[in-house]
Design a protein around this motif. Structure first.
Motif, PDB file in Angstrom:
ATOM      1  N   ARG A  19       0.832  -1.198   0.000  1.00 40.84           N
ATOM      2  CA  ARG A  19       0.000   0.000   0.000  1.00 40.84           C
ATOM      3  C   ARG A  19       0.876   1.262   0.000  1.00 40.84           C
ATOM      4  N   LEU A  20       1.963   1.231   0.744  1.00 43.58           N
ATOM      5  CA  LEU A  20       2.890   2.365   0.758  1.00 43.58           C
ATOM      6  C   LEU A  20       3.483   2.597  -0.625  1.00 43.58           C
ATOM      7  N   ALA A  21       3.801   1.507  -1.318  1.00 42.01           N
ATOM      8  CA  ALA A  21       4.333   1.617  -2.679  1.00 42.01           C
ATOM      9  C   ALA A  21       3.286   2.196  -3.630  1.00 42.01           C
ATOM     10  N   GLN A  22       2.025   1.836  -3.427  1.00 41.36           N
ATOM     11  CA  GLN A  22       0.954   2.392  -4.263  1.00 41.36           C
ATOM     12  C   GLN A  22       0.819   3.900  -4.048  1.00 41.36           C
ATOM     13  N   ILE A  23       0.898   4.323  -2.805  1.00 37.30           N
ATOM     14  CA  ILE A  23       0.831   5.757  -2.511  1.00 37.30           C
ATOM     15  C   ILE A  23       1.998   6.482  -3.169  1.00 37.30           C
ATOM     16  N   SER A  24       3.181   5.913  -3.048  1.00 37.47           N
ATOM     17  CA  SER A  24       4.365   6.525  -3.651  1.00 37.47           C
ATOM     18  C   SER A  24       4.232   6.630  -5.168  1.00 37.47           C
ATOM     19  N   GLU A  25       3.750   5.584  -5.792  1.00 38.67           N
ATOM     20  CA  GLU A  25       3.592   5.590  -7.242  1.00 38.67           C
ATOM     21  C   GLU A  25       2.585   6.658  -7.675  1.00 38.67           C
ATOM     22  N   SER A  26       1.519   6.842  -6.895  1.00 38.84           N
ATOM     23  CA  SER A  26       0.507   7.835  -7.252  1.00 38.84           C
ATOM     24  C   SER A  26       1.036   9.259  -7.136  1.00 38.84           C
ATOM     25  N   LEU A  27       2.110   9.450  -6.378  1.00 44.69           N
ATOM     26  CA  LEU A  27       2.691  10.783  -6.188  1.00 44.69           C
ATOM     27  C   LEU A  27       3.921  11.013  -7.056  1.00 44.69           C
ATOM     28  N   ILE A 153      -4.309   6.487  10.644  1.00 39.62           N
ATOM     29  CA  ILE A 153      -4.376   7.765   9.950  1.00 39.62           C
ATOM     30  C   ILE A 153      -3.473   7.694   8.733  1.00 39.62           C
ATOM     31  N   TRP A 154      -3.980   8.183   7.602  1.00 46.61           N
ATOM     32  CA  TRP A 154      -3.179   8.382   6.395  1.00 46.61           C
ATOM     33  C   TRP A 154      -3.059   9.879   6.178  1.00 46.61           C
ATOM     34  N   TRP A 155      -1.940  10.298   5.606  1.00 41.87           N
ATOM     35  CA  TRP A 155      -1.824  11.712   5.245  1.00 41.87           C
ATOM     36  C   TRP A 155      -1.022  11.868   3.964  1.00 41.87           C
ATOM     37  N   SER A 156      -1.211  12.993   3.307  1.00 43.10           N
ATOM     38  CA  SER A 156      -0.530  13.239   2.031  1.00 43.10           C
ATOM     39  C   SER A 156      -0.657  14.719   1.672  1.00 43.10           C
ATOM     40  N   THR A 157       0.333  15.232   0.941  1.00 43.25           N
ATOM     41  CA  THR A 157       0.221  16.599   0.430  1.00 43.25           C
ATOM     42  C   THR A 157      -0.680  16.661  -0.795  1.00 43.25           C
ATOM     43  N   ASP A 158      -1.062  15.502  -1.310  1.00 44.87           N
ATOM     44  CA  ASP A 158      -2.012  15.420  -2.418  1.00 44.87           C
ATOM     45  C   ASP A 158      -3.226  14.632  -1.929  1.00 44.87           C
ATOM     46  N   LEU A 159      -4.405  15.125  -2.249  1.00 46.03           N
ATOM     47  CA  LEU A 159      -5.642  14.493  -1.793  1.00 46.03           C
ATOM     48  C   LEU A 159      -5.934  13.184  -2.519  1.00 46.03           C
ATOM     49  N   SER A 160      -5.476  13.054  -3.745  1.00 47.98           N
ATOM     50  CA  SER A 160      -5.881  11.936  -4.602  1.00 47.98           C
ATOM     51  C   SER A 160      -5.628  10.554  -4.008  1.00 47.98           C
ATOM     52  N   PRO A 161      -4.426  10.243  -3.517  1.00 49.04           N
ATOM     53  CA  PRO A 161      -4.216   8.875  -3.009  1.00 49.04           C
ATOM     54  C   PRO A 161      -5.079   8.536  -1.806  1.00 49.04           C
ATOM     55  N   LEU A 162      -5.437   9.537  -0.990  1.00 49.86           N
ATOM     56  CA  LEU A 162      -6.295   9.268   0.160  1.00 49.86           C
ATOM     57  C   LEU A 162      -7.680   8.827  -0.282  1.00 49.86           C
ATOM     58  N   VAL A 163      -8.109   9.325  -1.436  1.00 50.13           N
ATOM     59  CA  VAL A 163      -9.429   8.972  -1.956  1.00 50.13           C
ATOM     60  C   VAL A 163      -9.366   7.682  -2.763  1.00 50.13           C
ATOM     61  N   LEU A 164      -8.421   7.601  -3.685  1.00 50.14           N
ATOM     62  CA  LEU A 164      -8.390   6.497  -4.635  1.00 50.14           C
ATOM     63  C   LEU A 164      -7.924   5.180  -4.025  1.00 50.14           C
ATOM     64  N   LEU A 165      -7.074   5.233  -3.008  1.00 50.33           N
ATOM     65  CA  LEU A 165      -6.471   4.009  -2.473  1.00 50.33           C
ATOM     66  C   LEU A 165      -7.101   3.539  -1.172  1.00 50.33           C
ATOM     67  N   SER A 166      -8.168   4.196  -0.752  1.00 48.40           N
ATOM     68  CA  SER A 166      -8.771   3.852   0.538  1.00 48.40           C
ATOM     69  C   SER A 166      -9.740   2.680   0.449  1.00 48.40           C
ATOM     70  N   ASN A 167     -10.185   2.357  -0.774  1.00 43.29           N
ATOM     71  CA  ASN A 167     -11.198   1.310  -0.985  1.00 43.29           C
ATOM     72  C   ASN A 167     -12.506   1.628  -0.265  1.00 43.29           C
ATOM     73  N   ASN A 168     -12.810   2.919  -0.148  1.00 41.14           N
ATOM     74  CA  ASN A 168     -14.034   3.353   0.523  1.00 41.14           C
ATOM     75  C   ASN A 168     -14.899   4.167  -0.431  1.00 41.14           C
ATOM     76  N   THR A 169     -16.182   4.292  -0.088  1.00 42.87           N
ATOM     77  CA  THR A 169     -17.031   5.288  -0.731  1.00 42.87           C
ATOM     78  C   THR A 169     -17.146   6.463   0.229  1.00 42.87           C
ATOM     79  N   PHE A 170     -17.386   7.641  -0.322  1.00 46.90           N
ATOM     80  CA  PHE A 170     -17.350   8.846   0.492  1.00 46.90           C
ATOM     81  C   PHE A 170     -18.676   9.594   0.447  1.00 46.90           C
ATOM     82  N   GLN A 171     -18.955  10.239   1.553  1.00 43.47           N
ATOM     83  CA  GLN A 171     -20.118  11.106   1.641  1.00 43.47           C
ATOM     84  C   GLN A 171     -19.669  12.538   1.399  1.00 43.47           C
ATOM     85  N   ILE A 172     -20.375  13.257   0.547  1.00 43.54           N
ATOM     86  CA  ILE A 172     -19.998  14.628   0.231  1.00 43.54           C
ATOM     87  C   ILE A 172     -20.328  15.542   1.406  1.00 43.54           C
ATOM     88  N   GLU A 173     -19.408  16.429   1.712  1.00 42.59           N
ATOM     89  CA  GLU A 173     -19.553  17.379   2.808  1.00 42.59           C
ATOM     90  C   GLU A 173     -20.370  18.584   2.346  1.00 42.59           C
TER      91      GLU A 173
END
Length: 659
Positions: A19-27, A153-173
């Motif tokens: 999973r860490l490698a996936q985050i790195s690749e996405s960035l 907790i996950w964190w990133s300077t880019d929002l994309s990997p937190l959304v795409l790699l979480s395997n979750n669906t999200f509720q809009i704020e």
């Protein structure tokens, strides 16, 4: 602009290396200059550099401080020359930026954040304390997003990997969407209820599965700069503006400056040239990039940016928008967009710009963004007149009313009424402010629930007994910070945007001087124009406001009319309870018939729909059934939001807590 990310499993589970490698690749596209990470059991910090200075090329991150803290740092330390003498005993010769920051944290801990000037974001792991810290600069020009759950907790300077790699669906704020419609989403929010962002001028402390948000920067209402003569204000402005440009010239690669021929971009280029000629800054060269479109009725930039090129004795890069077109080939975005606001796939114009940046070897790009907002570019006298009202200076107010009435060509009684409403708090003023008017296609219940009218007319911040001008200026800083927190770099180009007009020292100076230095009747941007005589050509200093046409907006609506008509039969925006489809389509019809319509807001609303559809297509969006009533938040939603003692929102983040 380098990137950082990380994972902390609260339950002690070892880090999932895959999973860490996936985050790195996405960035990888944002941090193309390598990869390094720190992994210790259940904690991992990842860093991918994008080098823009000679110092950054010597950095090794994650960085270990003398006290055993592990840091990842993305930033440009503008006051390193002031900090190094204070920290010399803890530093080696010629230290890197991250080494200076680490020494500062070792000595002052979180108090160091208010001492750091520049564009920056930092993550700090304290192993012995079992504590994680995030912080960003006063304007959130650099970002950190975090996804807090019960077990990690996950964190990133880019929002994309937190959304795409979480395997979750999200509720809009909902509150984010309201801020989006008001063109200023709250800086701590993202469109996803489960994910938050480190707010500007604040830091987040994560401990015992909770996250506490604390503020380290706030403009002081007691800050005052008063001189006896205009010349003294002009000298001070030249000094801080020169410093702001010089700070952003630190680079070991060529720098590209956007040049439109307007006052902001021209001032940056001319001041940079003056610095390079007199101070001998070590950088390869400074080039310019200019767009033009001679087919645009109001477009005369061509005539002005050439004057700057003539002064420089060097022709810059020119991109002819009329041959490339700025209309998207499709309103659908093929690439994943973590935030709404970008309509369609990249244009040919954007691709041409990216080619210019990459082809010239540029890594830093100077932008004039923020100049209009903070140097009196908007000729609105309401706050200044309101000052005179609350100070009971009625004679001065009468003189100013007459002067402004002539300049604005509006009845003085109308100006007086508008200024009087400026004295009112936002909770009352929004009933009278034209900015608070809700567009007809926004659903009334949604607007009321999210206090949209107040969001459109003012920021939700308590200013006490501040004068209206100071309240207006600091509100402008907060709005800008909200916008910068959501600003993303062009996907097609590797570049670090630098904003001289958002320099902290410059902004604090502008907030501290009398309002009439910035704006006078018939003198837009008075102080800036007076201060830069002899540096910027007179033709530029005397140029009237640039005209921005809405022709392209109308062309988009015409081109995609049939598609929009189909989409707004069953739109996600309507099912989620944001808009009334019929009223939106009527507004678009009115625009096609030549009626006065806010085309920018129409396109903003259309962009939201396409973004929602993109999320749904990727299985990322939790949506109600098509036959259901408009979306309602879960019954426990009210329990998720509370106010902390320092006024920073806190909420339950899915399974985890942020407080």
């Amino acid at each position: 602009m380098s990137v950082q990310a990380g994972i902390w499993n609260f339950d002690g589970r070892p880090i999932d290396r895959e999973r860490l490698a996936q985050i790195s690749e996405s960035l990888k596209h944002q941090g193309p200059d390598g990869e390094s990470c720190y992994v210790d059991g259940s904690v991992a910090l990842l860093y991918r550099p994008f080098h823009t200075t000679a110092e950054s090329r010597r950095e090794k991150q994650p960085y270990f401080s003398h006290r055993g803290y592990i840091l990842t740092w993305d930033g440009r330390l503008d006051n390193r020359d002031e900090l190094i003498p204070e920290l010399r005993s803890e530093l080696e010769a010629n230290p890197t930026d991250v080494a200076v920051v680490a020494a500062a944290f070792d000595r002052w801990e979180t108090d160091c954040f208010r001492r750091i000037f520049g564009d920056w974001a930092i993550s700090i792991w304290r192993p012995e304390q079992h504590e994680l810290l995030f912080a960003t600069d006063y304007m959130a020009i650099r970002h950190i997003f975090y996804y807090l759950k019960k077990d990690r907790i996950w964190w990133s300077t880019d929002l994309s990997p937190l959304v795409l790699l979480s395997n979750n669906t999200f509720q809009i704020e909902d509150n984010y969407v309201a801020g989006y419609f008001a063109h200023s989403p709250d800086s701590h929010l993202t469109p996803y209820s489960e994910i938050r962002q480190v707010p500007p001028g604040q830091f987040v402390r994560v401990r015992n599965e909770w996250a506490f948000v604390e503020r380290f920067w706030r403009f002081s209402p007691k800050s005052r700069i008063r001189y006896k003569t205009d010349a003294e204000y002009e000298e001070h402005f030249r000094h801080v503006f020169r410093q702001s440009v010089q700070r952003r010239l630190r680079s070991d690669s060529p720098i590209l400056a956007e040049l439109s021929g307007g006052l902001d971009s021209s001032s940056i280029v001319c001041m940079a040239d003056d610095i390079l000629a007199k101070d001998g800054v070590e950088m390869p060269r400074l080039d310019t990039l200019s767009y033009y479109d001679k087919t645009e009725p109001s477009g005369d930039d061509w005539n002005y940016f050439q004057k700057i090129e003539a002064k420089r004795g060097r022709v810059g890069i020119h991109i002819d928008g009329s041959t490339l077109g700025s209309s998207p080939a499709s309103l659908r975005c093929e690439e994943f967009c973590p935030l709404p606001g970008g309509l369609g796939s990249a244009t040919k114009l954007g691709a041409e710009r990216a080619d210019a940046v990459r082809g010239g070897g540029y890594r830093a790009v100077l932008s004039g963004f923020g100049g209009d907002e903070f140097t009196g570019g908007v000729p609105d006298p309401r706050a200044q007149l309101a000052d005179l009202i609350v100070q009971f200076k009625f004679v001065s107010m009468a003189k100013q009313l007459v002067a402004w009435s002539l300049v604005k060509r509006r009845p003085w009684i109308q100006l007086l009424w508008q200024s009087a409403t400026d004295v009112l708090p936002a909770s009352l003023g929004h009933y009278f402010a034209k900015e608070a008017k809700i567009e007809p296609w926004i659903r009334e219940d949604f607007a009321k629930r999210t206090r949209l009218a107040i969001r459109q007319s003012d920021v939700d911040e308590h200013f006490g007994l501040w004068l209206p001008t100071r309240r207006s200026y600091i509100a402008g800083v907060l709005v800008m910070a909200n916008n910068m927190a959501k600003l993303t770099a062009p996907v097609q180009a590797f570049e670090e945007a630098r904003y001289p007009f958002l320099d902290q020292t410059l902004i604090e100076f502008l907030l501290s001087i009398p309002a009439d230095q910035l704006l006078r009747p018939g003198e837009r941007r008075s102080l800036m124009r007076r201060s830069l005589v002899g540096i910027v050509p007179r033709d530029i200093l005397s140029r009237r406001t640039k005209q921005v046409g809405e022709r392209i907006h109308m062309l988009i609506l015409e081109k995609y009319w049939d598609e929009l008509h189909t989409i707004y039969q069953t739109s996600l925006s309507s099912r989620l309870g944001y808009i009334d489809e019929a009223r939106l389509m009527k507004t678009i019809c009115d625009a096609r018939d030549g009626k006065s319509v806010s085309l920018v807001r129409v396109l903003w609303t259309i962009s939201l729909e396409y973004w929602l559809r993109g999320l749904a297509a990727r299985g990322l969006l939790h949506t109600p059934a098509a036959s259901s009533s408009p979306f309602k938040a879960p019954a426990d939603a009210d329990k998720r939001i509370a106010a902390t003692s320092n006024g920073v929102p806190s909420c339950n983040m899915g399974d985890g807590i942020i407080h």
